[in-house]
Design a protein around this motif. Structure first.
Motif: not given
Length: 359
Positions: A185-196, A239-255
């Motif tokens: 998961v590629l999130s926004a800030t570590s203390n963002a209420t919605n993301q967490n 860091a994770y060569p076997n990574l198959k997918g990323i979820i980014s629930p933030t408009t800045v992050g996903i772009a």
């Protein structure tokens, strides 16, 4: 099971949680000077649904950060709706996503005697002191996109159920991966209420037997900063060569993640899903970097915020559970538990429908 149509709707999940749109209006008819209420709408005031919307209200939108395309669209729509109601409205804020910056702007807005403040909180607790001061001055507080503590605001405008968002993120990427593989998961800030909140529902969804062959290996934080999100994407893939997918629930992050993946050898090999705007993600969908993503309509959320704030400031509602108000062409809304109002379910965007949307 998803609905197969040109505007597919994310599957509904059971519960309603919090996300936030902040919009507020001020009126001496709804709060006393001490504003000691600990729950939304908890005062001696009574709602008057037939009260006219006051003219000349002053409404301010305080997003997580300015110059963020998502908030530019959302706040712009809210400002336009407020003007339609005879109010003056503006967007204020910092280019960073720090709670301390928001506190400074809240204090200034209190000095300016705004009638309502709409805030997407960067931290659920850090802004509460300033917001409580604003409420003591009879300023209405509405949270949007990311909530605060319930005693810090009058209403929370949730884009959709937080559970629905979190679970659907796993459901969508699992379908693309055949329910197998490592994800991050590629999130926004570590203390963002919605993301967490969303991430907790993602983790809970992954506990189901259907996802026994999937593993969440890392939650990274791009701080809703384009360059940092880009670098965090690069770091995850190395860091994770076997990574198959990323979820980014933030408009800045996903772009930012799409930009990195689209220009690398990972294109077509690593699935990227999450929350983004059609205009922002269109090129990545059309060039095959991203198959699908989802989001609610920020223009509608902005309009809902303007009507909610004006209704609060005019005494039509107090924020109590069960109260109803009309948000123009969006129709009638009912205030739920803890002062939450839900806009509606998000839409899944893909190559088949993305050109039907312009925001």
């Amino acid at each position: 099971m998803r609905l197969h149509s040109r505007a597919r709707i994310v599957p509904a999940a059971a519960a309603v949680c919090a996300l936030a749109v902040v919009l507020a209006g001020c009126s001496g008819t709804t709060k006393n000077d001490t504003a000691e209420a600990t729950t939304p709408g908890a005062s001696d005031a009574k709602a008057d649904p037939s009260a006219p919307i006051k003219k000349g209200l002053k409404i301010a939108f305080l997003p997580k950060q300015i110059n963020n395309p998502y908030f530019t669209i959302l706040d712009g729509s809210g400002i336009a709706a407020a003007k339609e109601l005879g109010a003056s409205a503006k967007e204020v804020g910092s280019s960073d996503a720090k709670a301390s910056s928001q506190v400074s702007y809240i204090n200034t807005l209190v000095q300016q005697r705004q009638d309502a403040i709409l805030i997407a909180a960067n931290d659920p607790n850090a802004v509460c002191g300033a917001l409580k001061t604003a409420r003591q001055q009879k300023i209405k507080i509405v949270t949007y996109d990311s909530d605060t503590g319930k005693d810090c605001r009058d209403l929370f405008l949730n884009q959709t159920s937080s559970e629905q968002i979190g679970r659907s993120q796993i459901q969508n990427i699992a379908e693309q991966l055949g329910n197998k593989g490592e994800i991050a998961v590629l999130s926004a800030t570590s203390n963002a209420t919605n993301q967490n909140t969303w991430i907790e529902f993602m983790k809970d969804e992954l506990k189901k037997p259907a996802y026994k062959d999937m593993k969440l290996v890392k939650v990274a934080y791009g701080d809703d900063d384009d360059q940092k999100s880009f670098q965090e994407t690069q770091g995850l893939l190395k860091a994770y060569p076997n990574l198959k997918g990323i979820i980014s629930p933030t408009t800045v992050g996903i772009a930012a993640a799409a930009r990195y993946i689209g220009g690398s050898s990972y294109k077509g090999k690593v699935v990227l899903n999450g929350l983004g705007t059609p205009n922002q993600m269109r090129k990545f969908v059309k060039d095959g970097t991203v198959e699908q993503f989802s989001l609610w309509d920020p223009k509608k959320l902005g309009r809902l915020g303007a009507y909610a704030a004006a209704s609060l400031a005019s005494g039509r509602i107090t924020g109590a559970e069960g109260e109803k108000f009309t948000a123009g062409d969006l129709g009638e809304y009912t205030i739920g538990k803890d002062g939450e109002v839900i806009l509606g379910p998000p839409t899944v965007f893909d190559r088949g429908n993305i050109d039907d949307f312009d925001f």
